[in-house]
Design an enzyme around this catalytic site. Structure first.
Site: not given
Ligand SMILES: NC(=O)c1ccc[n+]([C@@H]2O[C@H](COP(=O)([O-])OP(=O)(O)OC[C@H]3O[C@@H](n4cnc5c(N)ncnc54)[C@H](OP(=O)(O)O)[C@@H]3O)[C@@H](O)[C@H]2O)c1
Length: 278
Positions: A46, A76, A230, A232-234, A238, A242
């Site tokens: 995504d 998008k 979806i 996210k992690s770098v 993780r 995930n």
């Molecule tokens: N449509 C929209 O408006 C919209 C808005 C926001 C997001 N999105 C999409 O949704 C995706 C995911 O949302 P998001 O990036 O906001 O947040 P998320 O996936 O809920 O959380 C990502 C955060 O959690 C950490 N993390 C990941 N796996 C983990 C684990 N197993 N244990 C502990 N921490 C963990 C990551 O750290 P590290 O990366 O440092 O590992 C990062 O800081 C985005 O990347 C994007 O594609 C869409």
């Protein structure tokens, strides 16, 4: 193919229920992160024009060696590009950056209700869909009123609405409306951005019970709730962690305990108000 189950969209196209998000991943890092994800077994990615990493994402896809028809790529349309003609141009640019001749899913990123261009914008998505350049089209951050208007005034029911959704924001009203119209609910920030949610004692206790991590419990909750998620992690460990959520099951007690965590509290913007970049 990985063990990730798919959901069938309202046009018959299959979409993996777990994908990899790349918001806030700089373009220079996206190639590596997406490559790690694909190697780990993710088949759905995504991205979005505004993330600035369609090029890095596309490079990883090209280098992966995975056949294009086994990958599901979403991008998008950004707010500044709403409107029929601008949308067609922006889509061309996205395809160009991705290095692809089609995407699997193209979404309107935000509804921008005060701008009032989402119906015309969606008609451009319908044209892109009719031309076979997106296998499915949909929206993101649409509230019930926006969805209802779109369905009344256009021909193709959105396949997906990608919305903020996690145990602290369970979105019951939208999920019910989606079910009524055959729209798949896709959860953004599925891990609550990796902050407070993963430390809530209920989540930690369920994780201990199943010998899993809090993130795996939350992702499993999404899967059993019927959402696409979806995360996210770098962080390579993780990224792997995930995806490893198909070897255990939350029981009715776990689901009930997670069900009461809903606070209706957003981490991100309110779609009724958000007009950034428009
Ligand atoms: N449509 C929209 O408006 C919209 C808005 C926001 C997001 N999105 C999409 O949704 C995706 C995911 O949302 P998001 O990036 O906001 O947040 P998320 O996936 O809920 O959380 C990502 C955060 O959690 C950490 N993390 C990941 N796996 C983990 C684990 N197993 N244990 C502990 N921490 C963990 C990551 O750290 P590290 O990366 O440092 O590992 C990062 O800081 C985005 O990347 C994007 O594609 C869409």
């Amino acid at each position: 193919m990985s063990q990730v189950p798919s959901l069938t969209l309202n046009n018959g196209v299959d979409m993996p229920q777990l994908g990899f998000g790349v918001w806030q991943v700089p373009d220079s890092d996206a190639e590596k992160a997406v490559a790690t994800a694909i190697e780990s077994g993710y088949r759905s990615i995504d991205t979005a024009a505004i993330y600035g990493n369609e090029a890095g994402t596309g490079k990883a896809v090209a280098a992966s060696g995975v056949p294009r028809d086994e990958l599901f790529i979403t991008t998008k349309l950004w707010n500044s590009e709403q409107g029929y003609d601008k949308t067609l141009r922006a889509f061309d640019e996205s395809l160009d950056k991705l290095g692809l001749d089609h995407v699997d899913l193209y979404l309107i990123h935000w509804p921008l209700p005060a701008k009032d261009t989402y119906v015309d914008t969606y008609k451009a998505l319908e044209k892109i869909y009719a031309d076979g350049r997106a296998r499915a089209i949909g929206v993101s951050n649409f509230l019930p009123a926006h969805l209802e208007r779109l369905i009344a005034e256009t021909s193709v029911v959105p396949a997906v609405n990608q919305i903020e959704l996690h145990p602290q924001l369970q979105q019951a009203e939208l999920r019910a409306l989606h079910a009524q119209h055959g729209i798949v609910t896709e959860a953004w920030s599925p891990l609550g951005q990796g902050k407070g949610l993963l430390e809530i004692p209920t989540v930690v206790a369920i994780a201990r019970k199943h010998d899993r991590t809090p993130a795996q419990v939350v992702l499993r909750w999404h899967i059993q709730t019927g959402n696409v998620a979806i995360p996210k992690s770098v962080t390579p460990s993780r990224i792997v962690e995930n995806l490893d959520v198909f070897g255990f099951e939350l029981d009715p007690d776990d689901l009930a305990a997670l069900g009461v965590l809903d606070e209706g509290k957003r981490l991100g913007a309110d779609p009724a108000e958000f007009h950034y970049g428009a």
